[in-house]
Design a protein around this motif. Sequence first.
Motif, PDB file in Angstrom:
ATOM      1  N   PHE A 116      17.481  73.057  -0.020  1.00 47.73           N
ATOM      2  CA  PHE A 116      18.782  73.258  -0.662  1.00 47.73           C
ATOM      3  C   PHE A 116      18.765  74.401  -1.684  1.00 47.73           C
ATOM      4  O   PHE A 116      19.706  74.572  -2.441  1.00 47.73           O
ATOM      5  CB  PHE A 116      19.233  71.958  -1.341  1.00 47.73           C
ATOM      6  N   LEU A 129      23.573  66.524  -5.261  1.00 51.65           N
ATOM      7  CA  LEU A 129      23.262  66.158  -3.875  1.00 51.65           C
ATOM      8  C   LEU A 129      23.462  64.662  -3.663  1.00 51.65           C
ATOM      9  O   LEU A 129      23.076  63.844  -4.502  1.00 51.65           O
ATOM     10  CB  LEU A 129      21.821  66.532  -3.525  1.00 51.65           C
ATOM     11  N   LYS A 130      24.057  64.309  -2.537  1.00 46.47           N
ATOM     12  CA  LYS A 130      24.209  62.906  -2.148  1.00 46.47           C
ATOM     13  C   LYS A 130      22.996  62.507  -1.314  1.00 46.47           C
ATOM     14  O   LYS A 130      22.747  63.081  -0.260  1.00 46.47           O
ATOM     15  CB  LYS A 130      25.497  62.705  -1.348  1.00 46.47           C
ATOM     16  N   GLN A 194      28.125  59.846   5.345  1.00 41.94           N
ATOM     17  CA  GLN A 194      27.145  60.909   5.536  1.00 41.94           C
ATOM     18  C   GLN A 194      26.604  61.375   4.186  1.00 41.94           C
ATOM     19  O   GLN A 194      27.287  61.282   3.158  1.00 41.94           O
ATOM     20  CB  GLN A 194      27.749  62.092   6.300  1.00 41.94           C
ATOM     21  N   ASP A 196      23.755  64.334   2.118  1.00 41.41           N
ATOM     22  CA  ASP A 196      23.043  65.608   2.197  1.00 41.41           C
ATOM     23  C   ASP A 196      21.589  65.395   2.610  1.00 41.41           C
ATOM     24  O   ASP A 196      21.020  66.197   3.356  1.00 41.41           O
ATOM     25  CB  ASP A 196      23.085  66.328   0.837  1.00 41.41           C
ATOM     26  N   THR A 221      23.160  61.855   8.364  1.00 42.00           N
ATOM     27  CA  THR A 221      22.827  63.154   7.780  1.00 42.00           C
ATOM     28  C   THR A 221      23.894  64.181   8.128  1.00 42.00           C
ATOM     29  O   THR A 221      24.286  64.306   9.286  1.00 42.00           O
ATOM     30  CB  THR A 221      21.471  63.651   8.299  1.00 42.00           C
ATOM     31  N   VAL A 222      24.370  64.918   7.140  1.00 44.73           N
ATOM     32  CA  VAL A 222      25.348  65.975   7.409  1.00 44.73           C
ATOM     33  C   VAL A 222      24.686  67.063   8.239  1.00 44.73           C
ATOM     34  O   VAL A 222      23.463  67.230   8.189  1.00 44.73           O
ATOM     35  CB  VAL A 222      25.903  66.572   6.096  1.00 44.73           C
ATOM     36  N   GLY A 225      21.718  69.076   7.090  1.00 45.29           N
ATOM     37  CA  GLY A 225      21.150  68.280   6.016  1.00 45.29           C
ATOM     38  C   GLY A 225      19.685  67.975   6.279  1.00 45.29           C
ATOM     39  O   GLY A 225      19.130  68.330   7.327  1.00 45.29           O
TER      40      GLY A 225
END
Length: 321
Positions: A116, A129-130, A194, A196, A221-222, A225
């Motif tokens: 990221f 971030l998720k 969903q 990250d 997962t996106v 991601g």
Amino acid sequence: MLRRLAPSLRRSLASSTAPLRGARLPDPGVPSPHAQWRRCASASSSSPPPPPPSPPQGPPRHGAGGSAASSLNPAEVAKFAAIAETWWDSQGPFKPLHLMNPTRLSFIRSTLCRHFRRDPYLAKPLEGLKVIDVGCGGGILSEPLARMGATVTGIDAVDRNIKIAHIHAASDPTTASIEYCCTTAEDLVKENKQFDAVISLEVIEHVANPLEFCKSLSALTVPNGATVISTINRSMRAYATAIVGAEYILRWLPIGTHEWSKLVTPEELVLALQRASISVQEMAGFVYNPLTGQWSLSDDISINYIAYGVKKSETASRMSQ
């Protein structure tokens, strides 16, 4: 240390003309050769340990395949529910996870920051971030992820684990915001959730259907991601150390915690994740030093190992079909 996917592993996967046929995941219906966990729970601590099981002969049997509604294994859920109160006892049944946790976090922090494009030296490098911790137990991974700034969701199929995680997290303002839910990855997929980054450590060897479990992690997962999974290799070294040594000799874990036939090799994990549209980018092993009592990252993936992968974008997925 962190290493890219080993060349030997890449060659092995490249030579597989029929993915998941030559190296399929073990059938969860294979009878366990190990003693029942309840024997350990009721046995006196002064009694001699039962003899270790003989290693399985030949490759594990394979299931018929096909889609499953859930990868939940009720027997495994009951096993961990029985020791739920000990999650935060660093000298209890989860002592190995407490000892390994700093090394696991080192790998996660490094790979996620690189993925990221974050500065790993910041106090909260994962801020914004998720992240979901699938199979969070009592929250020993969820809490440090929250302290690194991530918006954390922790899920577990054991209600007692979630209650303990809630209570422990509430005692610290930096972790009180963690959202804990007693649910499964499959149920969250149905809700179109969903994240990250999807993290699941020491879980896949306990589910009923590893292939479907990987698909659920991918669905959570996106696109583009990150997914991080750790587990135990199905090798004779792992059998000798993680089962005979840790369960029967050292008594670090309750007897029956791991079943050799359910362990997943690195090749099987990479192939399963590929089927789930996740490309493994990096893998490292965990090595324990009995002199220092500490774990470290290594190139040796013959026992405990961790993998980081990236979910293909929807465009890339369509092009590969």
